[in-house]
Scaffold this active site. Structure first.
Site, PDB file in Angstrom:
ATOM      1  N   CYS A  77      86.580 133.808 -22.359  1.00  0.00           N
ATOM      2  CA  CYS A  77      86.006 132.938 -21.330  1.00  0.00           C
ATOM      3  C   CYS A  77      85.109 131.723 -22.120  1.00  0.00           C
ATOM      4  CB  CYS A  77      84.637 133.774 -20.730  1.00  0.00           C
ATOM      5  SG  CYS A  77      85.338 134.894 -19.264  1.00  0.00           S
ATOM      6  N   HIS A  78      85.189 130.784 -21.401  1.00  0.00           N
ATOM      7  CA  HIS A  78      84.502 129.648 -21.635  1.00  0.00           C
ATOM      8  C   HIS A  78      82.986 129.611 -21.540  1.00  0.00           C
ATOM      9  CE1 HIS A  78      88.588 128.113 -21.030  1.00  0.00           C
ATOM     10  NE2 HIS A  78      88.437 127.246 -21.905  1.00  0.00           N
ATOM     11  N   MET A 112      84.501 134.935 -13.373  1.00  0.00           N
ATOM     12  CA  MET A 112      83.907 135.740 -14.400  1.00  0.00           C
ATOM     13  C   MET A 112      82.600 136.073 -14.518  1.00  0.00           C
ATOM     14  SD  MET A 112      86.680 137.461 -14.904  1.00  0.00           S
ATOM     15  CE  MET A 112      85.813 138.821 -16.116  1.00  0.00           C
ATOM     16  N   GLU A 113      81.572 135.010 -14.286  1.00  0.00           N
ATOM     17  CA  GLU A 113      80.203 134.997 -14.497  1.00  0.00           C
ATOM     18  C   GLU A 113      79.749 135.841 -13.039  1.00  0.00           C
ATOM     19  OE1 GLU A 113      81.484 132.048 -17.109  1.00  0.00           O
ATOM     20  OE2 GLU A 113      82.210 132.392 -15.012  1.00  0.00           O
ATOM     21  N   ASP A 127      71.059 152.451 -14.077  1.00  0.00           N
ATOM     22  CA  ASP A 127      69.847 152.927 -15.171  1.00  0.00           C
ATOM     23  C   ASP A 127      68.596 153.211 -14.591  1.00  0.00           C
ATOM     24  OD1 ASP A 127      69.295 153.201 -18.201  1.00  0.00           O
ATOM     25  OD2 ASP A 127      68.090 151.381 -17.658  1.00  0.00           O
TER      26      ASP A 127
END
Length: 156
Positions: A77-78, A112-113, A127
């Site tokens: 990824c950039h 992707m972000e 969690d």
């Protein structure tokens, strides 16, 4: 089929976006976390309170931090400077619905972000709630829509 992250000889490579025009890029990703009634009984107002703190608020912060660091997590990824990252989490029945909307002005998309932001928010919910029950399922993480670049996409 040509995969953009492979060279002609099959080696991994970052896509060269140098010749692309800068445009407005947005992406919306969604994760669904099935929490079940044992956890949802702790829902007070719009959040679940635990000894670790407010679950949804903490997950929003974690998802935002992750979206900003996507290039550290996904090798090809950039690095992107995000203009905006908005995460909302709502309870629907016994599910937590996480929406992560990301935008930037750039030469490459922010799918992707958005996906990383939604995923890490989901993992944070797991969690923080696992002390209440381990019967938690992160059911899905998917791109809902994107704009900018070669083509827009919207999931029906």
């Amino acid at each position: 089929m040509n995969l953009s992250h492979l060279t002609s000889d099959g080696n991994p490579a970052m896509v060269d976006v140098g010749a692309k025009a800068i445009s407005r890029r947005t992406a919306l990703a969604r994760s669904v976390v099935a929490l079940g009634p044992d956890i949802m009984q702790h829902l007070t107002g719009a959040d679940i309170q635990t000894r670790k703190g407010p679950v949804f608020q903490t997950a929003i912060i974690a998802g935002t931090m992750a979206a900003k660091r996507t290039d550290d997590l996904i090798p090809l990824c950039h690095s992107l400077g995000l203009d905006n990252c908005q995460i909302t989490i709502t309870a629907q029945g016994s599910d937590a619905i996480i929406d992560c909307l990301v935008s930037t002005e750039g030469k490459t998309g922010v799918e992707m972000e958005a996906l990383v932001g939604a995923s890490v928010a989901a993992l944070t919910i797991y969690d923080m709630c696992k002390a209440l029950s381990h019967d938690i399922v992160i059911r899905e993480t998917k791109l809902m829509e994107k704009t900018g670049g070669k083509r827009d996409f919207k999931r029906e």
